[in-house]
Write an enzyme that holds these catalytic residues in place. Structure first.
Site, mmCIF file in Angstrom:
data_model
loop_
_atom_site.group_PDB
_atom_site.id
_atom_site.type_symbol
_atom_site.label_atom_id
_atom_site.label_comp_id
_atom_site.label_asym_id
_atom_site.label_seq_id
_atom_site.Cartn_x
_atom_site.Cartn_y
_atom_site.Cartn_z
ATOM 1 N NE ARG A 103 39.427 40.088 47.982
ATOM 2 C CZ ARG A 103 40.141 39.430 47.075
ATOM 3 N NH1 ARG A 103 40.032 38.105 46.972
ATOM 4 N NH2 ARG A 103 40.943 40.059 46.252
ATOM 5 C CB THR A 377 39.645 31.964 42.218
ATOM 6 O OG1 THR A 377 40.553 32.961 42.650
ATOM 7 C CG2 THR A 377 38.232 32.321 42.667
ATOM 8 C CB THR A 395 40.127 33.119 45.723
ATOM 9 O OG1 THR A 395 41.379 33.075 45.061
ATOM 10 C CG2 THR A 395 40.003 34.410 46.501
ATOM 11 C CG ASN A 397 45.789 35.937 44.402
ATOM 12 O OD1 ASN A 397 44.988 36.122 43.484
ATOM 13 N ND2 ASN A 397 46.929 36.582 44.473
ATOM 14 C CG ASP A 419 43.781 39.966 44.233
ATOM 15 O OD1 ASP A 419 44.489 39.846 43.219
ATOM 16 O OD2 ASP A 419 42.892 39.159 44.532
ATOM 17 C CB SER A 448 37.865 40.478 44.769
ATOM 18 O OG SER A 448 37.612 39.220 44.201
ATOM 19 C CB SER A 449 38.223 39.864 39.283
ATOM 20 O OG SER A 449 39.163 40.878 39.052
ATOM 21 N N GLY A 469 39.707 32.652 38.015
ATOM 22 C CA GLY A 469 40.530 33.169 36.917
ATOM 23 C C GLY A 469 41.010 34.597 37.068
#
Ligand code: GLY
Length: 570
Positions: A103, A377, A395, A397, A419, A448-449, A469
């Site tokens: 990340r 992403t 990603t 974003n 984010d 993050s998701s 998403g």
């Protein structure tokens, strides 16, 4: 219906919630001797699918194929594939789970209020567009770490397909050409100055598109590894771009970037083990809570029929609670104590499930965190002939990230700083709110998701899944898992069955794919839900079945899945 049981392995979770940084070791050939008959890739485009499958055919393992796919996507899927972004890689190698966090990190001069104006209002455009929106890219360092620890084919061989596609060009798919045109129109409408058109404006559907500057950057990475990106000519170009455009990333920031090996979040579910993303992803905790609360609900009620109004309502009730906890507790574990073991504790999940209202939506403002006291992403899945697997989500974003290209280096920058929580309680682009746990700090990773997830059973990896998403990733992953393993759909149905998403805010709003029964929609509207018809996600899933591997890429995207018989390996 099969009963769903979530048992938390406390010891495993305890190790998961205190992130461990393991030193990468030199790559070795996997020792697992007996090959299965097949290998599979499920990729977001044809170029990555073909290149990754060729790596497997050449004897590479799942991580080798993933590295190639990551670099190819930086060329052929610029909406989300990247050199200028980051991601997470969930791995099963020789039967052992692992997790790589690559990340992005906030630059050293980033600070909590950097996106607020004098009145304390959030200046959204600055966290979403342009150089100042970028965190320090993690992709190149991440792929290098993955290769050092697990790679078997030479690094230069794995980067080569991307170099070739950038240098020799590739035929532009319609969907990419459309997205580029749409994005250029959007930049114009908003009066945003960008060099995006200089780099992508010449891409025409059905014609060959060349990216010579990107090819040079990839060659530098191919020849020098991370030093070819974080130091030297490419690094100087990044910093020059930052200085000319109000960005914060310095040479010291680039040198300071590190990808981190963490213990994956591992939990027991039915006869399976889920191996998924720990913080700084919110996804693994959220999936555990979502599946866990559904399980508790199903202990005292009939499990709702798939995609019935009751199923959507109960899952939305759970989603409210999942996202209230996400907003309060989740952040970078290197900076804040994330109470992972408490959030996935069975008693806690049972208590939260007890709050579910069966017949009407719970009032949104009443949902508090429960512990006491274009999104874009892209994702891909790989399984090699040894049964090793990679779920990788990456990603920059939003679609095309920060919308600006590093001049002379040819790659798009991320706008991942959005984010972070720019201001407590103020939703980011994805409507997610947050507080102190996800406030901006130097060198912190933004929440993050992304939820690359593997499922194993006593015979090995049984399912690999993930999706793009933003916050909807969590719903796409949860529902693809439930579709594949609880409702026992084949891979194609598991990725293409209509999905839905509810995340606390906007109030009582369910985002739904087309394709639901009209009665389901009208029943939900009658209960007070607002329906939002914007499509989301692009799931790429591989499932092991008694007949062999089954792989699928969501039909709405431009993905491609391949399952191929492999020659027996001794
Ligand atoms: N940028 C979307 C995410 O990481 O969740």
């Amino acid at each position: 219906m099969k009963t769903v049981i979530l048992i938390i392995f406390t010891s495993i979770f305890l190790s998961a919630c205190s992130p461990s940084v393991q030193e990468p070791t030199t790559g070795t050939t996997p020792e697992v001797p007996k090959a299965s008959a097949q290998q599979a890739v499920a990729m977001p485009d044809t170029f990555s699918a073909d290149a990754a499958m060729q790596v497997l055919k050449d004897g590479g393992n799942a991580v080798d194929a993933a590295i190639t796919a990551q670099f190819v996507l930086a060329v052929t899927l610029p909406e989300a594939g990247n050199l200028g972004g980051g991601g997470f890689m969930t791995i099963s190698m020789d039967g052992s789970p692992d997790f790589l966090d690559y990340r992005e990190m906030a630059p050293a001069s980033a600070h909590r209020d950097m996106y607020l104006d004098e009145e304390g209002n959030v200046k959204f455009i600055e966290s979403l567009f342009g150089a100042k929106a970028s965190g320090i890219p993690g992709t190149v360092a991440g792929m290098w770490e993955a290769h050092k620890k697990y790679g078997t084919l030479p690094w230069s061989r794995l980067v080569a397909p991307a170099v070739e596609l950038a240098e020799q060009g590739f035929i532009v798919p319609d969907k990419l050409a459309n997205n580029i045109q749409w994005y250029m129109g959007r930049l114009q409408e908003r009066g945003l100055e960008s060099n995006f058109g200089d780099y992508f404006g010449s891409a025409v559907a059905g014609e060959r598109f060349f990216q010579p500057e990107l090819a040079n950057t990839l060659k530098s990475i191919q020849q020098q590894g991370p030093a070819g990106f974080y130091e030297g000519i490419v690094a100087n170009k990044i910093v020059a771009f930052m200085e000319a455009n109000g960005g914060l990333i310095t040479l010291e920031d680039l040198k300071a970037y590190n990808a981190v090996w963490r213990a994956p979040l591992t939990l027991s579910w039915n006869d399976y083990t889920l191996v998924t993303a720990p913080p700084p992803s919110s996804g693994g905790v959220a999936v555990a809570q979502w599946i866990g609360m559904l399980d508790v609900y199903a202990e005292s009620h009939e499990l709702p029929e798939h995609n019935s109004a009751e199923y959507l309502h109960i899952m939305s009730e759970i989603g409210k609670r999942v996202f209230a906890d996400r907003a309060e507790y989740l952040g970078d574990p290197d900076f804040v104590d994330v109470p992972v073991s408490q959030l996935v504790n069975h008693d806690y999940i049972a208590m939260r499930a007890g709050e579910i209202q069966q017949d009407s939506p719970s009032s949104t403002p009443d949902i508090e965190p429960g512990l006491v006291e274009s999104e874009d992403t892209t994702h891909f899945s790989v399984m090699d002939k040894w049964g090793n697997a990679v779920a990788n989500t990456t990603t920059i974003n939003l679609t095309f990230g920060a919308g600006v290209v590093v001049t002379g280096a040819g790659f798009l920058l991320n706008d991942e700083m959005d984010d972070f929580s720019a201001k407590p309680g103020v939703p980011n682009f994805f409507g997610a709110v947050g507080g102190d746990a996800n406030a901006i700090q130097p060198y912190k990773r933004m929440l993050s998701s992304m939820t690359p997830t593997l499922v194993t059973d006593d015979k090995g990896v049984v399912l690999v899944t993930g999706s793009p998403g933003g916050t909807t990733i969590i719903s796409s992953v949860t529902q693809s898992l439930l579709n594949g393993l609880l409702f026992e759909f084949d891979a194609n149905t598991a990725v293409n069955a209509p999905r839905f998403h509810h995340q606390l805010l906007p109030e009582n709003t369910i985002r739904m794919h087309d394709g639901f029964d009209e009665n389901v929609v009208s029943t939900l509207e009658g209960m007070g839900y607002v329906i939002d018809n914007r499509r989301f996600g692009d799931v790429h899933l591989i499932k092991r079945t008694p007949e062999g591997l089954d792989a699928a890429s969501e039909a709405s995207g431009r993905g491609k899945s391949i399952v191929l018989d492999a020659v027996e390996t001794e």
